[in-house]
Design an enzyme around this catalytic site. Sequence first.
Site, PDB file in Angstrom:
ATOM      1  N   ASN A   1      -0.452  -0.605  11.891  1.00  0.00           N
ATOM      2  CA  ASN A   1       0.386   0.592  11.896  1.00  0.00           C
ATOM      3  C   ASN A   1      -0.241   1.698  12.757  1.00  0.00           C
ATOM      4  OD1 ASN A   1       2.757   1.910  10.947  1.00  0.00           O
ATOM      5  ND2 ASN A   1       1.459   3.200   9.663  1.00  0.00           N
TER       6      ASN A   1
ATOM      7  N   GLU B   1      16.460  -2.724   8.931  1.00  0.00           N
ATOM      8  CA  GLU B   1      15.284  -3.403   9.494  1.00  0.00           C
ATOM      9  C   GLU B   1      14.067  -3.094   8.618  1.00  0.00           C
ATOM     10  OE1 GLU B   1      13.766  -3.806  13.889  1.00  0.00           O
ATOM     11  OE2 GLU B   1      12.875  -2.025  12.997  1.00  0.00           O
TER      12      GLU B   1
ATOM     13  N   HIS C   1       8.961  -8.511  10.982  1.00  0.00           N
ATOM     14  CA  HIS C   1      10.243  -7.811  10.831  1.00  0.00           C
ATOM     15  C   HIS C   1      11.268  -8.703  10.144  1.00  0.00           C
ATOM     16  CE1 HIS C   1       9.623  -4.892  14.486  1.00  0.00           C
ATOM     17  NE2 HIS C   1       8.595  -4.898  13.656  1.00  0.00           N
TER      18      HIS C   1
ATOM     19  N   GLU D   1       0.843  -1.198   0.000  1.00  0.00           N
ATOM     20  CA  GLU D   1       0.000   0.000   0.000  1.00  0.00           C
ATOM     21  C   GLU D   1       0.883   1.254   0.000  1.00  0.00           C
ATOM     22  OE1 GLU D   1      -3.221   0.596  -0.060  1.00  0.00           O
ATOM     23  OE2 GLU D   1      -3.213   2.678   0.596  1.00  0.00           O
TER      24      GLU D   1
ATOM     25  N   HIS E   1       3.328   3.749  20.373  1.00  0.00           N
ATOM     26  CA  HIS E   1       4.696   4.273  20.433  1.00  0.00           C
ATOM     27  C   HIS E   1       4.700   5.659  21.088  1.00  0.00           C
ATOM     28  CE1 HIS E   1       8.634   5.684  18.942  1.00  0.00           C
ATOM     29  NE2 HIS E   1       8.939   4.407  18.851  1.00  0.00           N
TER      30      HIS E   1
ATOM     31  N   LYS F   1       3.776  -9.160  20.390  1.00  0.00           N
ATOM     32  CA  LYS F   1       4.591  -8.917  21.583  1.00  0.00           C
ATOM     33  C   LYS F   1       3.669  -8.738  22.793  1.00  0.00           C
ATOM     34  CE  LYS F   1       8.709  -6.929  21.125  1.00  0.00           C
ATOM     35  NZ  LYS F   1       9.786  -5.980  20.825  1.00  0.00           N
TER      36      LYS F   1
ATOM     37  N   VAL G   1      16.209   7.089   8.479  1.00  0.00           N
ATOM     38  CA  VAL G   1      17.466   6.773   9.155  1.00  0.00           C
ATOM     39  C   VAL G   1      17.266   7.223  10.591  1.00  0.00           C
ATOM     40  CG1 VAL G   1      19.927   7.317   9.288  1.00  0.00           C
ATOM     41  CG2 VAL G   1      18.827   7.052   7.062  1.00  0.00           C
ATOM     42  N   LYS G   2      17.629   6.361  11.522  1.00  0.00           N
ATOM     43  CA  LYS G   2      17.422   6.684  12.946  1.00  0.00           C
ATOM     44  C   LYS G   2      18.106   8.011  13.285  1.00  0.00           C
ATOM     45  CE  LYS G   2      17.200   3.544  16.942  1.00  0.00           C
ATOM     46  NZ  LYS G   2      15.804   3.167  16.790  1.00  0.00           N
TER      47      LYS G   2
ATOM     48  N   ILE H   1       0.177   4.924  17.755  1.00  0.00           N
ATOM     49  CA  ILE H   1      -0.434   5.428  18.994  1.00  0.00           C
ATOM     50  C   ILE H   1       0.323   4.889  20.212  1.00  0.00           C
ATOM     51  CG2 ILE H   1      -2.565   5.393  20.399  1.00  0.00           C
ATOM     52  CD1 ILE H   1      -2.802   6.986  17.730  1.00  0.00           C
TER      53      ILE H   1
HETATM   54  P1  0O2 Z   1      11.853   3.192  17.015  1.00  0.00           P
HETATM   55  O1  0O2 Z   1      11.790   4.512  17.645  1.00  0.00           O
HETATM   56  O2  0O2 Z   1      10.604   2.846  16.278  1.00  0.00           O
HETATM   57  O3  0O2 Z   1      13.073   2.988  16.180  1.00  0.00           O
HETATM   58  P2  0O2 Z   1      15.899  -3.587  19.516  1.00  0.00           P
HETATM   59  O4  0O2 Z   1      15.126  -2.883  20.609  1.00  0.00           O
HETATM   60  O5  0O2 Z   1      15.575  -3.072  18.131  1.00  0.00           O
HETATM   61  O6  0O2 Z   1      17.348  -3.651  19.744  1.00  0.00           O
HETATM   62  P3  0O2 Z   1      14.176  -5.791  19.649  1.00  0.00           P
HETATM   63  O7  0O2 Z   1      13.270  -5.168  20.650  1.00  0.00           O
HETATM   64  O8  0O2 Z   1      14.434  -7.234  19.775  1.00  0.00           O
HETATM   65  O9  0O2 Z   1      15.543  -5.091  19.568  1.00  0.00           O
HETATM   66  O10 0O2 Z   1      13.641  -5.525  18.219  1.00  0.00           O
HETATM   67  P4  0O2 Z   1      12.170  -5.514  17.745  1.00  0.00           P
HETATM   68  O11 0O2 Z   1      11.282  -6.147  18.737  1.00  0.00           O
HETATM   69  O12 0O2 Z   1      12.190  -6.121  16.390  1.00  0.00           O
HETATM   70  O13 0O2 Z   1      11.840  -3.981  17.707  1.00  0.00           O
HETATM   71  C1  0O2 Z   1      12.377  -3.155  16.768  1.00  0.00           C
HETATM   72  C2  0O2 Z   1      11.404  -2.045  16.446  1.00  0.00           C
HETATM   73  O14 0O2 Z   1      10.076  -2.572  16.339  1.00  0.00           O
HETATM   74  C3  0O2 Z   1      11.287  -0.974  17.482  1.00  0.00           C
HETATM   75  O15 0O2 Z   1      12.327  -0.062  17.334  1.00  0.00           O
HETATM   76  C4  0O2 Z   1       9.918  -0.392  17.155  1.00  0.00           C
HETATM   77  O16 0O2 Z   1       9.970   0.397  15.974  1.00  0.00           O
HETATM   78  C5  0O2 Z   1       9.140  -1.632  16.832  1.00  0.00           C
HETATM   79  N1  0O2 Z   1       8.520  -2.178  18.062  1.00  0.00           N
HETATM   80  C6  0O2 Z   1       8.922  -3.265  18.732  1.00  0.00           C
HETATM   81  N2  0O2 Z   1       8.128  -3.490  19.793  1.00  0.00           N
HETATM   82  C7  0O2 Z   1       7.198  -2.512  19.788  1.00  0.00           C
HETATM   83  C8  0O2 Z   1       6.072  -2.213  20.634  1.00  0.00           C
HETATM   84  O17 0O2 Z   1       5.777  -2.893  21.608  1.00  0.00           O
HETATM   85  N3  0O2 Z   1       5.337  -1.106  20.299  1.00  0.00           N
HETATM   86  C9  0O2 Z   1       5.624  -0.335  19.215  1.00  0.00           C
HETATM   87  N4  0O2 Z   1       4.839   0.715  18.966  1.00  0.00           N
HETATM   88  N5  0O2 Z   1       6.688  -0.588  18.405  1.00  0.00           N
HETATM   89  C10 0O2 Z   1       7.457  -1.666  18.690  1.00  0.00           C
HETATM   90  P5  0O2 Z   1      12.735   0.919  18.497  1.00  0.00           P
HETATM   91  O18 0O2 Z   1      14.171   1.224  18.352  1.00  0.00           O
HETATM   92  O19 0O2 Z   1      12.302   0.350  19.818  1.00  0.00           O
HETATM   93  O20 0O2 Z   1      11.890   2.194  18.248  1.00  0.00           O
END
Ligand code: 0O2
Length: 278
Positions: A163, A154, A135, A41, A170, A127, A47-48, A168
Amino acid sequence: MSTQYWHEFLTPYSQAVDELVLKFNNLKNQAMTLGENSPIESVRGRVKTISSILEKINKYGIEVDEMEERILDIAGIRIICQFVEDIYEVADMIHERDGRDLTVVKVKNYLAGEDRSTLQTGQGHPKASGYQSYHLIIKYPVFCALGYKEVFVEIQIRTLAMNFWSIIEHSLSYKYKEKLPDDLKSRLMSAADNVITLDREMSEIRGEIQSAQRLFKMKSSVVNTILDYIDDLYKLNQVDKAVEYEQFFAELSAQEDIVQLIFLKKELEAEISRIQNE
Ligand code: 0O2
């Protein structure tokens, strides 16, 4: 770390994001050109930010020289789909590219229900927060002014509903950090259940929705072609005919009769070719 350091460090990530967004958008546009429903869609990349990278470094005690290997989401692509089935279709498309223009390093399936990807097996689980998404961590090669490099990217694939929930959640998690009030937590969990229900409902009427979308696209393409043909008549100095067809087109448009519009398109096509061959 100077601004120059960050600029050089982030350049390959930025290029990877630009290239991947372009590649996925091309896939989307090609499907549309072929008159097919695209499983994609929309695509977004980012980039972070430096501040988010620094936050992660502090949170996990990462050394600066470990950033490349330990922070896997410095480059991020988000692919939004209409239906859960589309998520698996896109995931399969990415797995098929494994070893070609990218390498799949890790998959995290946070979707409810069994994995329907044809190239990946297993069961997905949302989760604990209720978060749903599919992912993939990939390694992607870039050639930039600073040389050749492979960077981690990623890719998050999720539905529109997932999404919405995720954006929301986040924002609220960002505001409350680890201390999300219980009331909000349980509302978010219940909203996450509703997302699952909504996506299932939409999947059940997917055929109906997609045929309506195809009809809409077909009508808009027929209308564009008719307008182009009427323009051609003007260019061929056939003003009376152009005006006549314009009026006829206005009547058919008001009736919203797609079959008659298709006939009109064919008639105009024949008329123009007749005039050009005179
Ligand atoms: P941002 O600000 O979006 O970049 P990691 O924390 O990446 O080292 P993890 O947790 O094993 O390792 O990775 P995971 O679970 O694949 O999460 C990576 C990203 O998925 C997150 O990046 C979020 O973007 C998203 N995500 C994961 N869990 C959640 C959640 O419970 N709620 C929301 N809204 N997003 C989630 P960042 O860096 O945490 O955040």
